[in-house]
Design an enzyme around this catalytic site. Structure first.
Site, PDB file in Angstrom:
ATOM      1  CE  LYS A 148      -5.687  -2.365  -4.348  1.00  0.00           C
ATOM      2  NZ  LYS A 148      -6.105  -1.980  -5.742  1.00  0.00           N
ATOM      3  CE  LYS A 244     -11.709   0.827  -8.779  1.00  0.00           C
ATOM      4  NZ  LYS A 244     -10.436   0.586  -8.980  1.00  0.00           N
TER       5      LYS A 244
END
Length: 325
Positions: A148, A244
């Site tokens: 990240k 997703k």
């Protein structure tokens, strides 16, 4: 189908440690669980409200309860709900219910390939380069890591993790934190660090430049793609899509998105929000189509559900029918 009762509730699952991205941090997975009950059979689905798009736990539960009075079958869902967390939870609950009622696995009912095991990425939260490198070194048994990132210093983060784990396959997720001024230097650093994929480098809606610059590392749309209807807008800008279920509207919408992305030659990542195995289980049915999967939510929890996904050395097995599907 006989009358179906729909119940929705909030659950909070503590994380092993804070999960940090460019937009903030969390210490628990706040999920919405739906149960669709038909006599002796009970189907479950789990979703995560997406704060990036104004969703809240309370709002998603209210949406589900308001829609429930109109819903008696799976086919009713898209008549009353748009893609998002509420539709995801209900869609997955109905797939599970139908499987429990018929004794036929969801993969077979949906016409999907036989479920397979797959290596998942393991996420390293946004932190200083040294801390991210230390965390990467702690998991030498995990071969696929996802970093990240958050903007300033991302080149140093990539370099530090690569130095700590020269053997690992590395993906990075900028979570919209790069700019048109910084993307060139960060792409150069990504090449030097042998990064396999870069997720959502620029903010959604401000990524036109991606069509006009080289992609020395493949770029993956995340916030820029929700459903199959978005694919046309991605062509030339992105090389892959992150599918997703919370964005696509459940397994049903995700299957359409995968099919449309593959039809246009885009690579596939199957991802999820930070959640329990109940949320990741339906997504695992799409693993046969995936170039990468990022379903490590259960590994980030302090504890997971009973009959949770079995994950060993980064390899996720298909879900146990006692969990879902």
């Amino acid at each position: 189908m006989s009358s179906v009762t729909i119940e929705a509730r909030h659950e909070a699952w503590p994380l092993r440690e804070a999960f940090v991205i460019s937009r903030g941090a969390k210490t628990a997975a706040d999920v919405v669980v739906v149960e669709a009950i038909d006599g002796a059979h009970r189907g479950r689905g789990e979703a995560v409200p997406y704060a990036r798009y104004g969703e809240t736990v309370e709002g998603v539960i209210e949406t589900i309860r308001s829609a429930a009075v109109h819903i008696s079958s799976h086919a009713d869902l898209t008549r009353f709900l748009k893609p998002g967390a509420a539709l995801n939870a209900l869609d997955c609950a109905f797939w599970d219910l139908e499987s429990k009622r018929t004794g036929i696995a969801v993969s077979a009912r949906a016409g999907l390939p036989h479920p397979i095991a797959k290596i998942t990425a393991f996420t390293l939260s946004l932190d200083t380069p040294s801390v991210m490198a230390e965390k990467a070194a702690r998991v030498p048994h995990l071969s696929l890591l996802k970093l990240k990132l958050g903007g300033t210093g991302d080149d140093l983060r990539m370099q530090a993790v690569r130095q700590a784990r020269p053997d690992a396959h590395l993906l990075v997720d900028a979570n919209e934190a790069w700019t048109t001024e910084t993307i060139g230097a960060f792409l150069t650093a990504a090449v030097e660090c042998d990064i396999e994929l870069i997720e959502q480098p620029l903010p959604a809606g401000h990524d036109d430049i991606l069509a006009d610059i080289p992609h020395p590392v493949p770029l993956c749309a995340d916030e820029s793609v929700h459903t199959a209807d978005n694919i046309e807008t991605l062509l030339g800008r992105y090389d892959a899509v992150n599918v997703k279920l919370d964005k696509a509207g459940g397994l049903t919408g995700a299957m359409r998105l995968v099919a449309e992305a593959r039809r246009h030659g885009l690579k596939i990542m199957i991802g999820s929000m930070v959640a329990t195995s109940l949320a990741a289980a339906p997504a695992m049915l799409l693993a046969p189509y995936a170039d990468w999967i990022d379903l490590d939510g259960p590994l980030l929890l302090a504890r997971d559900r009973e009959h949770g996904l079995h994950i060993e050395n980064g390899i996720i097995q298909p879900p146990d029918p006692q969990l879902w599907g």
